[in-house]
Design a protein around this motif. Sequence first.
Motif, PDB file in Angstrom:
ATOM      1  N   GLU A 189     -35.614   7.952 -17.413  1.00 48.79           N
ATOM      2  CA  GLU A 189     -34.257   7.023 -16.582  1.00 48.79           C
ATOM      3  C   GLU A 189     -33.135   7.166 -17.318  1.00 48.79           C
ATOM      4  O   GLU A 189     -32.264   7.788 -16.910  1.00 48.79           O
ATOM      5  CB  GLU A 189     -34.943   5.858 -16.516  1.00 48.79           C
ATOM      6  CG  GLU A 189     -34.169   5.569 -15.822  1.00 48.79           C
ATOM      7  CD  GLU A 189     -33.096   5.900 -14.622  1.00 48.79           C
ATOM      8  OE1 GLU A 189     -34.016   6.977 -13.737  1.00 48.79           O
ATOM      9  OE2 GLU A 189     -32.344   5.353 -13.519  1.00 48.79           O
ATOM     10  N   LYS A 190     -33.163   7.278 -19.045  1.00 49.09           N
ATOM     11  CA  LYS A 190     -31.903   7.444 -19.885  1.00 49.09           C
ATOM     12  C   LYS A 190     -31.454   8.681 -19.040  1.00 49.09           C
ATOM     13  O   LYS A 190     -30.045   8.448 -19.172  1.00 49.09           O
ATOM     14  CB  LYS A 190     -32.097   6.981 -21.224  1.00 49.09           C
ATOM     15  CG  LYS A 190     -33.285   5.332 -21.343  1.00 49.09           C
ATOM     16  CD  LYS A 190     -31.965   4.459 -20.968  1.00 49.09           C
ATOM     17  CE  LYS A 190     -32.467   3.068 -20.828  1.00 49.09           C
ATOM     18  NZ  LYS A 190     -31.607   1.287 -21.217  1.00 49.09           N
ATOM     19  N   ARG A 241     -30.316   9.298 -16.010  1.00 47.05           N
ATOM     20  CA  ARG A 241     -28.590   8.448 -16.227  1.00 47.05           C
ATOM     21  C   ARG A 241     -27.440   8.739 -16.309  1.00 47.05           C
ATOM     22  O   ARG A 241     -26.863   9.109 -15.809  1.00 47.05           O
ATOM     23  CB  ARG A 241     -28.451   7.224 -16.270  1.00 47.05           C
ATOM     24  CG  ARG A 241     -29.387   5.705 -15.838  1.00 47.05           C
ATOM     25  CD  ARG A 241     -29.720   4.926 -16.447  1.00 47.05           C
ATOM     26  NE  ARG A 241     -30.811   3.821 -16.098  1.00 47.05           N
ATOM     27  CZ  ARG A 241     -30.742   2.989 -16.496  1.00 47.05           C
ATOM     28  NH1 ARG A 241     -30.595   2.160 -17.587  1.00 47.05           N
ATOM     29  NH2 ARG A 241     -31.483   1.861 -16.195  1.00 47.05           N
ATOM     30  N   LEU A 294     -35.042  -1.360 -19.424  1.00 47.75           N
ATOM     31  CA  LEU A 294     -35.314  -0.911 -18.619  1.00 47.75           C
ATOM     32  C   LEU A 294     -34.719  -1.271 -17.446  1.00 47.75           C
ATOM     33  O   LEU A 294     -35.491  -2.316 -16.816  1.00 47.75           O
ATOM     34  CB  LEU A 294     -36.412   0.833 -18.293  1.00 47.75           C
ATOM     35  CG  LEU A 294     -35.684   2.042 -17.231  1.00 47.75           C
ATOM     36  CD1 LEU A 294     -34.791   2.731 -18.437  1.00 47.75           C
ATOM     37  CD2 LEU A 294     -36.819   2.586 -17.439  1.00 47.75           C
ATOM     38  N   SER A 295     -33.461  -1.530 -16.755  1.00 49.96           N
ATOM     39  CA  SER A 295     -34.107  -2.769 -16.106  1.00 49.96           C
ATOM     40  C   SER A 295     -32.498  -2.309 -15.102  1.00 49.96           C
ATOM     41  O   SER A 295     -31.788  -1.384 -14.908  1.00 49.96           O
ATOM     42  CB  SER A 295     -33.424  -4.154 -16.188  1.00 49.96           C
ATOM     43  OG  SER A 295     -32.138  -4.359 -15.231  1.00 49.96           O
ATOM     44  N   ARG A 296     -32.737  -2.049 -13.256  1.00 56.20           N
ATOM     45  CA  ARG A 296     -31.937  -2.365 -12.159  1.00 56.20           C
ATOM     46  C   ARG A 296     -30.597  -2.985 -12.040  1.00 56.20           C
ATOM     47  O   ARG A 296     -29.627  -2.199 -11.852  1.00 56.20           O
ATOM     48  CB  ARG A 296     -33.097  -2.172 -10.752  1.00 56.20           C
ATOM     49  CG  ARG A 296     -32.801  -1.206 -10.136  1.00 56.20           C
ATOM     50  CD  ARG A 296     -33.636  -0.930  -8.530  1.00 56.20           C
ATOM     51  NE  ARG A 296     -34.914  -1.085  -9.565  1.00 56.20           N
ATOM     52  CZ  ARG A 296     -35.849  -2.475  -8.799  1.00 56.20           C
ATOM     53  NH1 ARG A 296     -35.287  -2.676  -7.629  1.00 56.20           N
ATOM     54  NH2 ARG A 296     -36.405  -3.117  -9.289  1.00 56.20           N
ATOM     55  N   ARG A 297     -30.656  -3.561 -13.455  1.00 53.51           N
ATOM     56  CA  ARG A 297     -29.256  -4.791 -13.738  1.00 53.51           C
ATOM     57  C   ARG A 297     -27.914  -3.746 -14.143  1.00 53.51           C
ATOM     58  O   ARG A 297     -26.985  -3.824 -14.363  1.00 53.51           O
ATOM     59  CB  ARG A 297     -29.840  -6.136 -13.770  1.00 53.51           C
ATOM     60  CG  ARG A 297     -29.961  -6.580 -12.483  1.00 53.51           C
ATOM     61  CD  ARG A 297     -30.255  -8.072 -13.163  1.00 53.51           C
ATOM     62  NE  ARG A 297     -30.819  -8.778 -14.765  1.00 53.51           N
ATOM     63  CZ  ARG A 297     -32.514  -8.579 -14.718  1.00 53.51           C
ATOM     64  NH1 ARG A 297     -32.972  -8.965 -13.472  1.00 53.51           N
ATOM     65  NH2 ARG A 297     -32.793  -8.908 -15.625  1.00 53.51           N
ATOM     66  N   ASP A 298     -29.348  -3.398 -15.266  1.00 52.44           N
ATOM     67  CA  ASP A 298     -28.292  -1.673 -16.117  1.00 52.44           C
ATOM     68  C   ASP A 298     -27.060  -1.472 -15.272  1.00 52.44           C
ATOM     69  O   ASP A 298     -27.743  -1.213 -14.502  1.00 52.44           O
ATOM     70  CB  ASP A 298     -29.250  -0.995 -16.753  1.00 52.44           C
ATOM     71  CG  ASP A 298     -29.647  -1.312 -17.821  1.00 52.44           C
ATOM     72  OD1 ASP A 298     -30.057  -3.133 -17.789  1.00 52.44           O
ATOM     73  OD2 ASP A 298     -30.602  -0.721 -18.357  1.00 52.44           O
ATOM     74  N   ARG A 299     -25.756  -1.085 -16.155  1.00 53.32           N
ATOM     75  CA  ARG A 299     -24.900  -0.631 -15.552  1.00 53.32           C
ATOM     76  C   ARG A 299     -24.209   0.264 -16.022  1.00 53.32           C
ATOM     77  O   ARG A 299     -23.963  -0.018 -17.864  1.00 53.32           O
ATOM     78  CB  ARG A 299     -23.353  -2.087 -14.657  1.00 53.32           C
ATOM     79  CG  ARG A 299     -24.281  -2.925 -13.666  1.00 53.32           C
ATOM     80  CD  ARG A 299     -24.037  -2.190 -12.559  1.00 53.32           C
ATOM     81  NE  ARG A 299     -24.855  -2.731 -11.549  1.00 53.32           N
ATOM     82  CZ  ARG A 299     -26.083  -2.135 -11.237  1.00 53.32           C
ATOM     83  NH1 ARG A 299     -26.532  -1.475 -11.482  1.00 53.32           N
ATOM     84  NH2 ARG A 299     -27.075  -3.051  -9.873  1.00 53.32           N
ATOM     85  N   ASP A 322     -41.264   7.426 -18.568  1.00 57.87           N
ATOM     86  CA  ASP A 322     -40.469   6.616 -17.681  1.00 57.87           C
ATOM     87  C   ASP A 322     -38.930   5.746 -18.925  1.00 57.87           C
ATOM     88  O   ASP A 322     -37.728   6.660 -18.104  1.00 57.87           O
ATOM     89  CB  ASP A 322     -40.671   5.587 -17.675  1.00 57.87           C
ATOM     90  CG  ASP A 322     -41.739   5.563 -16.412  1.00 57.87           C
ATOM     91  OD1 ASP A 322     -41.656   6.811 -16.042  1.00 57.87           O
ATOM     92  OD2 ASP A 322     -42.685   4.697 -15.880  1.00 57.87           O
ATOM     93  N   ARG A 355     -37.839  13.803 -12.994  1.00 54.18           N
ATOM     94  CA  ARG A 355     -37.182  12.220 -12.212  1.00 54.18           C
ATOM     95  C   ARG A 355     -35.420  13.076 -12.718  1.00 54.18           C
ATOM     96  O   ARG A 355     -34.978  12.838 -11.633  1.00 54.18           O
ATOM     97  CB  ARG A 355     -36.443  11.989 -14.204  1.00 54.18           C
ATOM     98  CG  ARG A 355     -35.757  10.524 -13.855  1.00 54.18           C
ATOM     99  CD  ARG A 355     -36.659   9.387 -13.291  1.00 54.18           C
ATOM    100  NE  ARG A 355     -38.431   9.141 -13.826  1.00 54.18           N
ATOM    101  CZ  ARG A 355     -38.195   7.634 -13.693  1.00 54.18           C
ATOM    102  NH1 ARG A 355     -37.125   6.870 -14.046  1.00 54.18           N
ATOM    103  NH2 ARG A 355     -39.130   7.602 -14.522  1.00 54.18           N
ATOM    104  N   TYR A 393     -27.504   0.052 -21.171  1.00 50.05           N
ATOM    105  CA  TYR A 393     -27.721   1.513 -20.089  1.00 50.05           C
ATOM    106  C   TYR A 393     -28.540   3.024 -20.931  1.00 50.05           C
ATOM    107  O   TYR A 393     -28.889   3.338 -20.103  1.00 50.05           O
ATOM    108  CB  TYR A 393     -26.999   1.909 -19.343  1.00 50.05           C
ATOM    109  CG  TYR A 393     -26.598   3.066 -18.207  1.00 50.05           C
ATOM    110  CD1 TYR A 393     -27.144   1.656 -16.726  1.00 50.05           C
ATOM    111  CD2 TYR A 393     -25.707   3.520 -18.671  1.00 50.05           C
ATOM    112  CE1 TYR A 393     -26.946   2.774 -16.043  1.00 50.05           C
ATOM    113  CE2 TYR A 393     -25.830   4.880 -16.907  1.00 50.05           C
ATOM    114  CZ  TYR A 393     -26.075   4.003 -15.859  1.00 50.05           C
ATOM    115  OH  TYR A 393     -26.757   4.891 -14.442  1.00 50.05           O
TER     116      TYR A 393
END
Length: 335
Positions: free
Chosen positions: A250-251, A254, A193-198, A246, A283, A204
């Motif tokens: 979050e996944k 997305r 889980l990273s904010r850099r995942d696109r 979390d 979420r 992602y």
Amino acid sequence: MDENGIRALAIASQDAHAAFGGVVPEIAAREHIRSLDAMVRHAMREAEVGHEDIAGVGVTAGPGLVGALLAGVNWAKAYAFARGLPLLGVHHMEGHLFGTALEHDGAHPPFIGLLVSGGHTLLLEARAWGRYRLLGQTRDDAAGEAFDKVARRLGLPYPGGPQIQRAAERSAAARSAAAGGAAGRFRLPRPMLSRRDRPGDPAYYDMSFSGLKTAVARIAEQLEEEGGLAGAVDDLAAEFQEAVVDVLAEKTRRAVEQTGCRRVVLGGGVARNSRLREGLAERLGSSGELYAPSPRLATDNAAMIAAAARFRLARGERSPWSLNAEAALAFPGLA
Ligand code: KG4
Ligand code: ZN
């Protein structure tokens, strides 16, 4: 018949496994063979149906422990063949989607499916019943497996999921009594889980829970050396549960954002976790509608398999008499 159209739902729990701290395949297969016949008769009596009322026989063909699956598949084949009925092999995890749909009229495609069990963790887009696109899955341990393994490491009994939840609830109660005293005592990673995942990166949507288990083990080991694991179990369990929730929430968020599918259908044994349902609802906020199963239909059950079989029967599908149990059966209808 209950409000979900279920006439009878018989469950034989196998308590024999608890003493071994997990499911013993040999015992599971033998217990299936021992109890199947009586269970079907029991369910038919409760449903007040006779052999002549049955339209088809649905059975889990995989994935799972092949011995237990074979017991069911062979029983179903024998019954269906003897009565001249259609046989329908069902994928266990697709069954979990139908299990949730049994309880919620709103849980129909298109939807995002989050399936979390002891053996699988899948995020998918259901375009129609029987037509799916896999978005992501765990690269190592399933979510439920991680709950079970972490519980074991913390000295909690099997199955670990409900035990972790209870420990986390004790931690929350103690924290609110101490006015926030123990909050943030442990901090575990949120794997993959990273904010850099696109969007477009496999990472992602993919998940990984094995490192989390290792991180808990490392902290537990250190606490043991200091002689203080027992007093920390609840807080550690709570942080582990938060980390899993979390990641899953979050996944899923997305997936809703990227596909434009508002409906989210949750299924599998881990769906019993109330913090997971809460975390998902938080979420998703107003951008999604969460459909979660009740505990009865979240846990493995035959009603969900019957519902999946009914759908395939109505479409004119039949499984051949050569239907086999497959430990690693692929999810059906993946585009
Ligand atoms: O779907 P399921 O009943 O069987 C499989 O298909 O694997 O899922 C069983 C899993 C176990 O790993 C169990 O620990 C987990 O579901 N589980 C939970 C909870 N209740 C059951 N995990 C977290 N919190 C719970 N309350
Ligand atoms: Zn299951």
